[in-house]
Structure formats: C-alpha cells, structure tokens
Design a protein around this motif. Structure first.
Motif, PDB file in Angstrom:
ATOM      1  N   ASN A  65       0.832  -1.214   0.000  1.00 20.82           N
ATOM      2  CA  ASN A  65       0.000   0.000   0.000  1.00 20.82           C
ATOM      3  C   ASN A  65       0.859   1.254   0.000  1.00 20.82           C
ATOM      4  OD1 ASN A  65      -2.818  -1.085   2.114  1.00 20.82           O
ATOM      5  ND2 ASN A  65      -2.303  -1.564   0.017  1.00 20.82           N
ATOM      6  N   GLY A  66       0.446   2.240  -0.775  1.00 20.64           N
ATOM      7  CA  GLY A  66       1.104   3.539  -0.746  1.00 20.64           C
ATOM      8  C   GLY A  66       0.507   4.410   0.349  1.00 20.64           C
ATOM      9  N   ASP A  67       0.989   5.638   0.436  1.00 21.96           N
ATOM     10  CA  ASP A  67       0.552   6.537   1.510  1.00 21.96           C
ATOM     11  C   ASP A  67      -0.946   6.836   1.450  1.00 21.96           C
ATOM     12  OD1 ASP A  67       3.044   6.631   2.605  1.00 21.96           O
ATOM     13  OD2 ASP A  67       3.618   8.529   1.683  1.00 21.96           O
ATOM     14  N   GLU A  68      -1.495   6.981   0.233  1.00 22.97           N
ATOM     15  CA  GLU A  68      -2.923   7.301   0.122  1.00 22.97           C
ATOM     16  C   GLU A  68      -3.786   6.168   0.650  1.00 22.97           C
ATOM     17  OE1 GLU A  68      -4.294   8.691  -3.633  1.00 22.97           O
ATOM     18  OE2 GLU A  68      -2.878  10.361  -3.714  1.00 22.97           O
ATOM     19  N   ALA A  69      -3.447   4.925   0.279  1.00 21.77           N
ATOM     20  CA  ALA A  69      -4.209   3.767   0.752  1.00 21.77           C
ATOM     21  C   ALA A  69      -4.052   3.601   2.264  1.00 21.77           C
ATOM     22  CB  ALA A  69      -3.744   2.503   0.037  1.00 21.77           C
ATOM     23  N   LEU A  70      -2.847   3.826   2.761  1.00 21.63           N
ATOM     24  CA  LEU A  70      -2.605   3.715   4.204  1.00 21.63           C
ATOM     25  C   LEU A  70      -3.363   4.786   4.971  1.00 21.63           C
ATOM     26  CD1 LEU A  70       1.239   2.982   4.216  1.00 21.63           C
ATOM     27  CD2 LEU A  70      -0.582   1.382   4.827  1.00 21.63           C
ATOM     28  N   SER A  71      -3.382   5.990   4.417  1.00 21.86           N
ATOM     29  CA  SER A  71      -4.098   7.086   5.069  1.00 21.86           C
ATOM     30  C   SER A  71      -5.588   6.787   5.139  1.00 21.86           C
ATOM     31  CB  SER A  71      -3.861   8.394   4.309  1.00 21.86           C
ATOM     32  OG  SER A  71      -4.587   9.451   4.890  1.00 21.86           O
TER      33      SER A  71
END
Length: 296
Positions: A65-71
């Motif tokens: 997961n990238g930052d957007e998905a993690l956020s």
C-alpha cells in the motif's frame, strides 16, 4: 476470524449507513475486512497501539500500500474506534491515539481545461452526437458527480431557471445550475428521444445509462476528440471548479456549486490553481518594475 469482531463491524456499518454513500460503504467494508483478516482470532477489545503499528507496517510491506491507501485505512479505523467507543460498544482507549497519522503528499489535481472541453464539444457536434453534447455540457457547467448524473430524470430539470436538485453524498439535497449552452444541448437531445422513459440519459437499449457505461463513453469520446489526457467524469468536475476559481468565483460559492460539506475540500483547488495568482503578481511586477514612478 473472530465472530465477535465481525458482529462489531456489521453493527458499525449499520450505524453509519444513514450518512454514507454506497461507494464509501464499500471502501469501509474493504478496509475493515483487511483489518479483521490481519487480526485473526484476536478480539478488537484487546487491541493496543502496537497492533495498529504492526497492521500499518503489514499493509505497507506485505500489501504494498502507498501513503494514500494507508491514510484511508487509518481514517477508516480511527472513525470506527471513535464511534464504537463513544457508543460504548467497545470499552477501551482508541489505539490509534498513539499512532502517527499517515502523511500524504498532495498532488496537483488534473482537470479538464476549457480548451479541452471545447475540443470535445466540436467533435461531438461533427458527429451529431446529441446525447454526448447534452452529457458533457451538463457535467462541465454544473460540476455534478457521475452518481448524480445517473440519478437524474427528465422532470428534474427546470429549463426556465436552468437548475435542478440532486441528492449528493449522505443523501443531502442540493441545488445545481447549468449553462445556457447546456440548456440548448439538453433540449436538442430530448427532442431526438421518441420514448416515454423517465431517465434523463438512456442507453441504446433504452435503459438508464449506467455509471460504468458513462465512464467508458467519456474516456472513449475524449480520445476520439484528440484530447491527450485520460479523461474520466471526475476530471470534468475538477475542470468546473478550476474554471470558476480562475474566473474569480469565491471559494465559498464554489463549495456550494460542488456540494462540498467542508470548505477545506474546496480549498484544494485554490492550492492547485496558480493561473490567476500568476496573472495578478505579473501585473503588479509590471507596474512596479516598469512604471517609472516606483522607488524600487
């Protein structure tokens, strides 16, 4: 998987069902489902902040997961814990209180510019595609979401006042406005219809034009018109916002046009629109540095 955990998730989704859209619910179900799989048999009541750190690390490293998905996962779970603790379904402290929020670097939003819109309109006119002309002009002038286009019926449009009412996110009604150009194209399209069907936009089979079909159509027509961007309906909505912003409409009024609940969502457009700022700054510099009366 822990059955008690599954019951808590179902109860939470039931609580939130009255104020979230179908797509938001699907996102919640997905994120919470990933979390439940990660927990296995461990009870949600026993979770501490180290478990949440481990979950985020798992999503980053194992699920890529990238930052957007993690956020998004962080926000989904944070809302879940806050809600269920406040309603006393959980007797614990929010384990995310001690976990640092995921920082997402904000990207400059892509959008349909006016010339691209005109390019598409010229192509549709050459093809005598009256449905397409009605669709693009309505979306670009009103800034409505594709889900709102889908729900529109012919009687919804007030042509005299060039307005209509839609149900947006959270089933909240809002008034939308459209341009004189859109009015002309819409009336032209409706004049070609020889059916008594209620939907504003129908497919070639006479059904309400499906969201997925509209998305595919927008992409296909934009490519055929020679637009280089990968155009999808939300880029048209972004284009509406940027056009209004660049022409001086205040943010609070753009907020009303787009139906944003929070003006902070609308402010994203202000951060990405430098066109008017650049023009104003250059006008000042031209006056100050070339004016002759300046002491600078």
């Amino acid at each position: 998987m822990n059955k008690s955990n599954e019951g808590l998730i179902k109860r939470y989704l039931s609580i939130r069902s009255s104020n979230i859209t179908g797509r938001t619910r699907q996102a919640y179900e997905w994120d919470l489902g990933v979390f439940l799989k990660f927990l296995g048999d461990k009870s949600i009541n026993d979770i501490v902040h180290t478990d949440m750190d481990a979950f985020i690390q798992h999503c980053r490293e194992e699920r890529k997961n990238g930052d957007e998905a993690l956020s998004r996962k962080y926000n989904t779970l944070n809302t879940f814990f806050k809600t269920m603790i406040a309603k006393e379904y959980l007797d614990m402290k929010n384990p995310l209180d001690k976990v640092e929020r995921i920082k997402v670097r904000k990207k400059v939003r892509s959008h349909v510019i006016l010339e691209e819109y005109k390019q598409i309109i010229r192509y549709l006119e050459s093809e005598k595609d009256y449905r397409g002309l009605a669709l693009f002009s309505l979306m670009f002038s009103s800034g409505i979401r594709i889900s709102e286009v889908y729900q529109l019926n012919k009687p919804d449009l007030d042509f005299e006042n060039k307005e209509f009412v839609v149900k947006g996110k959270g089933d909240k009604e809002r008034l939308c406005i459209f341009s004189e150009e859109a009015k002309i194209y819409l009336l032209q399209y409706l004049s070609t219809r020889d059916d008594d069907l209620n939907p504003l936009f129908v497919s070639s089979l006479g059904n309400r034009w499906a969201v997925s079909s509209i998305q595919q159509y927008v992409k296909k027509i934009s490519q055929r018109a020679g637009v280089k961007k990968n155009i999808h309906p939300h880029l048209i909505r972004h284009g509406t916002a940027m056009l209004l912003l660049d022409n001086g409409l205040p943010l609070d009024e753009i907020q009303k046009v787009l139906g944003h609940e929070n003006i902070s969502t609308t402010q994203i457009y202000a951060k990405t629109s430098m066109k008017k700022v650049k023009t104003n700054v250059n006008n000042i510099y031209n006056k100050v540095f070339k004016g002759g009366d300046s002491n600078v």
